[in-house]
Design an enzyme around this catalytic site. Structure first.
Site, PDB file in Angstrom:
ATOM      1  N   SER A  31      -1.537 -50.078 -39.954  1.00 11.12           N
ATOM      2  CA  SER A  31      -1.971 -48.872 -39.520  1.00 11.12           C
ATOM      3  C   SER A  31      -3.375 -49.185 -39.368  1.00 11.12           C
ATOM      4  O   SER A  31      -3.782 -50.249 -38.611  1.00 11.12           O
ATOM      5  CB  SER A  31      -1.921 -47.939 -40.806  1.00 11.12           C
ATOM      6  OG  SER A  31      -2.133 -46.685 -40.357  1.00 11.12           O
ATOM      7  N   ASN A  32      -4.197 -48.177 -39.221  1.00 14.77           N
ATOM      8  CA  ASN A  32      -5.837 -48.320 -38.755  1.00 14.77           C
ATOM      9  C   ASN A  32      -6.600 -47.305 -39.543  1.00 14.77           C
ATOM     10  O   ASN A  32      -6.166 -46.515 -40.553  1.00 14.77           O
ATOM     11  CB  ASN A  32      -5.915 -48.075 -37.178  1.00 14.77           C
ATOM     12  CG  ASN A  32      -5.535 -46.677 -36.942  1.00 14.77           C
ATOM     13  OD1 ASN A  32      -6.086 -45.666 -37.417  1.00 14.77           O
ATOM     14  ND2 ASN A  32      -4.272 -46.457 -36.330  1.00 14.77           N
ATOM     15  N   ARG A  33      -7.936 -47.374 -39.373  1.00 12.37           N
ATOM     16  CA  ARG A  33      -8.940 -46.758 -40.362  1.00 12.37           C
ATOM     17  C   ARG A  33      -9.239 -45.378 -39.879  1.00 12.37           C
ATOM     18  O   ARG A  33      -9.986 -44.908 -40.523  1.00 12.37           O
ATOM     19  CB  ARG A  33     -10.070 -47.575 -40.264  1.00 12.37           C
ATOM     20  CG  ARG A  33     -10.268 -48.874 -40.966  1.00 12.37           C
ATOM     21  CD  ARG A  33     -11.432 -49.721 -40.545  1.00 12.37           C
ATOM     22  NE  ARG A  33     -12.631 -48.994 -41.110  1.00 12.37           N
ATOM     23  CZ  ARG A  33     -13.791 -49.238 -40.735  1.00 12.37           C
ATOM     24  NH1 ARG A  33     -13.898 -50.151 -39.756  1.00 12.37           N
ATOM     25  NH2 ARG A  33     -14.738 -48.523 -41.209  1.00 12.37           N
ATOM     26  N   SER A  34      -8.431 -44.610 -39.247  1.00  6.70           N
ATOM     27  CA  SER A  34      -8.651 -43.281 -38.894  1.00  6.70           C
ATOM     28  C   SER A  34      -8.104 -42.423 -40.066  1.00  6.70           C
ATOM     29  O   SER A  34      -7.439 -42.688 -40.728  1.00  6.70           O
ATOM     30  CB  SER A  34      -7.579 -43.049 -37.827  1.00  6.70           C
ATOM     31  OG  SER A  34      -7.958 -41.482 -37.642  1.00  6.70           O
TER      32      SER A  34
END
Ligand code: C5P
Length: 223
Positions: A29-32
């Site tokens: 996933s990512n840091r959003s």
């Protein structure tokens, strides 16, 4: 009316990170944090719009919002496709994973004695590009662009390639704004008007600026 400038409009917002499963317990996933998109959804609601939020993984409260929860980019694409027909203003704030795992494992991947392992990724669709052909003349599509360099040129390129009416760009090389923080400074680029800079403001205020600009563009298109 002055306090409810978005009354009568349907606003579709996407927010947060998509997560792409590797096996039943792992994902990429990512840091959003989803803060910017959720702020946009809440602000649109308080400005009088009927709001649907398509939310990936977010670290903020979604109480009181009409939420369609999704996990992957493909699920987000389907949810957006389903809602887009009845939407007046789309605010695409989600951080969509560019790739997904090529072969999902139904069972937990076992540790081996190898020192390396490889996971093959395949490209996810670009949601904005996929829905661009579905766009009706009166609709306003707004995207976001997180840029570490050449902000204006890169944002304008995305504005064109994704057939957007406006794009809100932020400089992710700065640690005081953007990912996970409560403040943002956005420069909004349009097709045929001067760019607007929000200044460094709380995400709620940045959201309000974007929504009121989107409303202006909507007014022009539907005037
Ligand atoms: O190309 P880039 O990812 O920088 O563009 C960002 C914009 O495109 C955002 O509005 C984001 O929500 C959207 N996007 C998308 N589908 C993807 C990747 C990004 O709609 N697969």
């Amino acid at each position: 009316c002055a306090e409810k400038p978005l009354a009568g409009l349907k606003v579709l917002v996407t927010a947060g990170a998509t997560s792409e499963p590797i096996d039943p317990v792992r994902f990429i996933s990512n840091r959003s944090s989803g803060k910017m998109g959720v702020a946009a959804a809440r602000k649109a609601q308080s400005l009088g719009a009927e709001v649907t939020l398509v939310a990936g993984s977010v670290s903020v409260n979604l109480d009181g919002l009409n939420v369609v929860k999704v996990q992957t980019a493909l699920e987000m694409l389907e949810a957006v496709k389903k809602e887009i027909e009845s939407t007046d203003i789309l605010v695409m704030a989600a951080a969509v994973a560019d790739f997904r795992i090529a072969e999902y494992s139904d069972t937990k991947i076992k540790k081996t004695d190898e020192n390396e392992m490889t996971i093959r990724l395949v490209k996810n669709p670009d949601i904005l590009k996929e829905i661009a052909p579905l766009k009706k003349a009166g609709q306003v599509f707004a995207g976001f662009a997180a840029e570490s360099d050449n902000l204006a040129a890169n944002a304008r390129k995305k504005l064109n390639e994704k057939n957007l009416d406006m794009i809100a760009a932020n400089d992710i090389s700065r640690s005081d704004i953007g990912f996970g923080t409560d403040e943002n400074e956005l420069t909004v680029f349009f097709r045929d008007r001067e760019a607007v800079n929000t200044g460094k403001v709380p995400k709620e205020k940045a959201a309000e600026t974007i929504l009121l600009l989107a409303k202006e563009v909507h007014g022009k298109k539907n005037g």
